[in-house]
Design a protein around this motif. Structure first.
Motif, short mmCIF file in Angstrom:
data_model
loop_
_atom_site.label_atom_id
_atom_site.label_comp_id
_atom_site.label_asym_id
_atom_site.label_seq_id
_atom_site.Cartn_x
_atom_site.Cartn_y
_atom_site.Cartn_z
N ARG A 189 1.18 -1.34 0.04
CA ARG A 189 0.10 0.11 0.05
C ARG A 189 1.08 1.33 0.21
O ARG A 189 1.43 0.96 0.82
CB ARG A 189 -0.42 0.30 1.21
CG ARG A 189 -1.89 1.09 1.08
CD ARG A 189 -3.11 1.30 1.84
NE ARG A 189 -3.99 1.98 2.02
CZ ARG A 189 -4.93 2.06 0.97
NH1 ARG A 189 -4.78 1.33 0.32
NH2 ARG A 189 -5.40 3.32 1.25
N ARG A 190 0.71 2.49 -0.38
CA ARG A 190 1.44 3.21 -1.08
C ARG A 190 0.60 4.76 -0.95
O ARG A 190 -0.19 5.04 -0.31
CB ARG A 190 1.99 3.91 -2.75
CG ARG A 190 2.67 2.36 -3.22
CD ARG A 190 3.68 2.74 -4.38
NE ARG A 190 4.47 1.68 -4.50
CZ ARG A 190 4.51 1.20 -4.30
NH1 ARG A 190 5.93 1.90 -3.14
NH2 ARG A 190 5.72 0.17 -4.73
N ARG A 191 1.56 6.11 -0.53
CA ARG A 191 0.59 6.82 -0.04
C ARG A 191 -0.21 7.53 -0.38
O ARG A 191 -1.25 8.60 0.28
CB ARG A 191 2.15 7.56 0.20
CG ARG A 191 2.08 9.31 0.78
CD ARG A 191 2.88 9.95 1.47
NE ARG A 191 3.96 9.61 -0.01
CZ ARG A 191 3.56 10.60 -1.03
NH1 ARG A 191 2.54 11.74 -1.24
NH2 ARG A 191 4.76 10.52 -1.97
N LEU A 192 0.50 7.20 -1.83
CA LEU A 192 -0.80 8.39 -2.87
C LEU A 192 -1.80 7.23 -3.63
O LEU A 192 -2.16 7.95 -4.33
CB LEU A 192 -0.02 8.59 -3.76
CG LEU A 192 0.81 9.98 -3.64
CD1 LEU A 192 1.53 9.50 -4.53
CD2 LEU A 192 0.30 11.25 -3.34
N ASP A 418 5.20 7.67 -5.72
CA ASP A 418 4.87 7.69 -4.27
C ASP A 418 6.87 8.44 -3.99
O ASP A 418 5.78 9.08 -2.87
CB ASP A 418 4.89 6.46 -3.85
CG ASP A 418 4.59 6.18 -2.32
OD1 ASP A 418 2.89 6.92 -2.43
OD2 ASP A 418 5.13 5.85 -1.61
N GLY A 421 7.32 12.11 -2.53
CA GLY A 421 7.08 12.56 -1.67
C GLY A 421 6.17 13.55 -1.20
O GLY A 421 6.18 14.66 -0.49
N THR A 423 1.96 15.56 -3.40
CA THR A 423 1.06 15.51 -3.58
C THR A 423 0.61 16.12 -4.61
O THR A 423 0.76 16.53 -4.79
CB THR A 423 -0.47 14.70 -2.28
OG1 THR A 423 -0.63 16.39 -2.21
CG2 THR A 423 0.51 14.53 -1.45
#
Length: 717
Positions: A189-192, A418, A421, A423
């Motif tokens: 699972r990734r941050r974005l 991702d 760093g 968004t």
């Protein structure tokens, strides 16, 4: 948490803090107004694809949600509430106009929730942009697995054929070598993962974020050319591309300008990658040329062309070449053939995801990816003009290459995004996102940069006066069209009682509405005149003048290529050339492949042939006419890409003379504006692909922009 000191609004989706650029009372409304204008712009160009349908649905949902919140908010005055509801009504009115244009959108207005993961992500991202504080359940959005798509749609199952040699191929090798390696681990699972990323990726290219050319870093060319076959030599830019494939890169959008040898690069990339058997999906006009190029660059390999039902194809060949038009009946056996590579030539042909042609190509690429033991075949999309009108033209190409599935990036691209760093809420995300896509395999070289010895190219406009009866009738028809639109404009103004026009200002929204209505009305006036028939009549009127100038060029400078859009214009020109005693060849869409190639060979090798009379659509791609250095464009195209492709049939590697393209422009008619609009369309590709700081020009179609110009002139009188 929202910044302290700002007003908090109530509602089931949480509190909102307004930033400096948003209204304190309803920071979401300006965002909705901006987004609905984006969708409206796409709808006016007929571009309401999946992404914009989802945006439409989310806007409708949030308008209802925001209306309920505003009505229930006890902290605002009645006057403020009325003003906010009026602004929401404005957004809803635009939604209704869009739905009236595309009635399939009406069903989305009735949906009470944004249900799909993409819709949920859009809703969440816009609320975050407005300063909303969301719950954990709203922040974390899960995505259901995508159901596999069959390689042969049920509607095409009955059309499938199995050529005799394909049967023999199956009997000789009924199984592919099994892939015994362990399955790839599930992507972490990734941050974005919760962000909607396709829109920001398109925006990254649309704005030309980063200001650099869209080309991945390629290795240096080998000092000794061991890539080309014995007796042949490739240029440095070609060697660098082939070397990248040799070192293991497997997906490329090869977007070199036309004439830089993309076919040779593709065949050599397949050779150094061991990507045989190789499937090449190409336009019909270049099938024979692909077979010839394979013979030149792959000695010892066998190439076979698939015609009709494939009765003459050699299924044991190393390279199978098929045109888009017959692909639908060969999907089944091609999907199970065991290809290790696939090339799509003139890949902008698949930009319309709703077309069967596009669906066929994407189904095959998925099947080949599944059947390749390491799931990593060589996939090449070739096009010198990947962007025709809109950045979303990338959509199908990215899906073919496996970089996205149309709704989200693949695992590799997601990882790269991702690692930034950032968004999509950060301005710095966009140049980083653009570069992440480029590094997956975008290769874009311009002639001026890589072919130092290639002579210059000049596009020169030649205005001509249409002073005969036909010319006068064309100008009269233009005037009648402008007056017809102006009458519609005036009726709407009077009916609405526009405050802007009461102050003597032009209402551009109503102008656009009228011009779009004129464009959509195929009948035009009582005489049946519309913008398309008018431009065709202009071409007919210019034909003898363009042919006369071409004949003069042929007498003074040698061979000339004459381009026209319509057959009757080509016929007129050929009659003029015959009267002048000039030998010609004709390249048209209704020719067989051998007849077309015979005409090309005669033009390039027979000194007695003076003029090649060519169709813009049939001869605008994959044809080498470099025996000439002068091109006459008797009719204008509706796209800059089509014009560029035509000129680059002459301006390509091997050309020894400076190239001049003479555009014949009918003065004092809409033709002049169309030429200007075509030139302005070059800005999109220049920003998105070449990193140039250029204005994009109008995003409307050339046809709509031309009509707006006529109406604006009439209003200003």
């Amino acid at each position: 948490m929202p910044p302290t000191g700002h007003r908090r609004s109530s509602g089931h989706h949480g509190s909102r803090g307004a930033s400096a650029r948003h209204d304190d009372d309803a920071p979401l409304i300006p965002i909705l107004a901006r987004k609905v204008r984006e969708v409206e712009s796409k709808a006016q160009k007929g571009k309401v694809g999946p992404t914009n349908r989802t945006k439409f649905q989310v806007i409708a949902f949030l308008v209802r949600e925001e209306r309920r919140r505003v009505k229930a908010d006890t902290e605002i005055s009645d006057g403020t509430r009325a003003e906010l509801l009026k602004r929401l009504d404005g957004v809803a009115t635009i939604l209704a106009k869009i739905a009236a244009r595309d009635t399939s959108l009406i069903a989305l207005l009735e949906v009470e929730q944004a249900a799909s993961p993409v819709a949920q992500k859009l809703r969440r991202d816009w609320l975050i942009e407005s300063g909303a504080k969301l719950s954990d359940d709203e922040l974390i959005i899960t995505t259901a697995p995508v159901a596999p798509t069959p390689s042969v749609p049920a509607s095409l199952a009955a059309k499938q054929v199995l050529p005799p040699s394909a049967k023999a191929h199956r009997r000789s090798s009924p199984f592919l070598a099994p892939d015994l390696r362990p399955a790839a681990p599930t992507a972490p699972r990734r941050r974005l993962d919760g962000w909607e990323l396709m829109g920001p990726l398109y925006k990254a290219f649309e704005t030309g974020a980063g200001g650099t050319a869209a080309s991945m870093t390629l290795p240096d060319a080998p000092r000794i050319d061991r890539l080309a076959p014995a007796g042949r030599e490739i240029m440095k830019h070609q060697a660098r591309f082939v070397e990248a494939a040799k070192r293991g890169h497997r997906t490329f959008l090869l977007a070199d300008e036309p004439g830089l040898g993309k076919t040779a690069q593709s065949l050599l990339a397949a050779s150094v990658s061991g990507a045989f058997p190789l499937l090449a999906v190409v336009p019909n006009v270049v099938k024979m040329n692909w077979a010839r190029e394979a013979e030149r660059w792959l000695p010892g390999r066998v190439a076979s062309v698939i015609n009709g039902d494939g009765d003459t194809v050699d299924a044991f060949a190393d390279v199978l070449i098929v045109n888009y038009e017959v692909l639908d009946r060969h999907l089944s056996w091609l999907g199970d053939h065991g290809f290790r590579g696939m090339v799509v030539d003139e890949a902008h042909f698949i930009k319309n995801l709703g077309s069967q042609r596009s669906q066929n190509v994407l189904a095959l690429s998925r099947r080949i990816r599944e059947r390749t033991p390491d799931h990593n075949p060589l996939l090449l999309a070739l096009t010198g003009t990947p962007l025709i009108n809109d950045v979303e033209d990338f959509n199908a190409i990215w899906q073919f290459l496996g970089w996205t599935n149309g709704e989200r990036p693949n695992a590799e691209l997601a990882r790269r995004l991702d690692e930034t760093g950032l968004t999509p809420a950060d301005h710095g995300f966009y140049p980083e996102a653009r570069q992440a896509v480029i590094d997956l395999g975008v290769v874009r070289r311009k002639k001026i940069d890589v072919a130092a010895d290639l002579p210059d190219k000049l596009v020169a406009d030649l205005p001509v006066e249409l002073d005969d009866d036909l010319g006068r009738s064309i100008r009269a028809a233009e005037t009648e069209m402008a007056q017809r639109m102006y009458a519609s404009y005036e009726r709407i103004i009077l009916a609405r009682g526009s405050e802007r026009t009461a102050r003597g200002l032009v209402d551009h929204d109503i102008m656009r509405l009228v011009a779009q209505g004129e464009l959509d009305d195929g009948s035009g006036s009582a005489s049946g005149e519309n913008v398309f028939s008018m431009v065709r009549r202009i071409g007919q009127a210019k034909a003898p003048l363009a042919a006369d100038y071409t004949a003069q060029l042929a007498r003074s400078v040698g061979k000339v290529v004459f381009f026209a859009k319509h057959i009757d214009v080509m016929d007129q020109a050929e009659r003029v050339f015959a009267e002048r005693g000039l030998r010609t060849v004709s390249i048209r869409g209704d020719q067989s492949t051998p007849a077309r190639q015979e005409a090309i060979d005669a033009f390039n090798t027979d000194e007695g042939v003076s003029v090649a009379v060519c169709s813009l659509t049939a001869a605008g791609v994959g044809v080498n006419l470099q025996a000439a250095s002068n091109v006459v464009l008797a009719e204008l195209s509706w796209t800059a890409a089509e014009q560029t492709q035509a000129i680059d049939r002459v301006h390509r590697i091997g050309q020894a003379e400076p190239v001049t393209a003479w555009r014949i422009i009918a003065a004092h008619t809409i033709d002049t504006k169309i030429a200007e609009l075509i030139d302005s369309k070059q800005g999109l590709a220049a920003r998105a692909l070449d990193g140039e700081q250029r204005e994009a020009g109008p995003q409307d179609s050339v046809q709509l922009s031309a009509l707006l110009h006529l109406l604006e002139q009439e209003i200003s009188r």
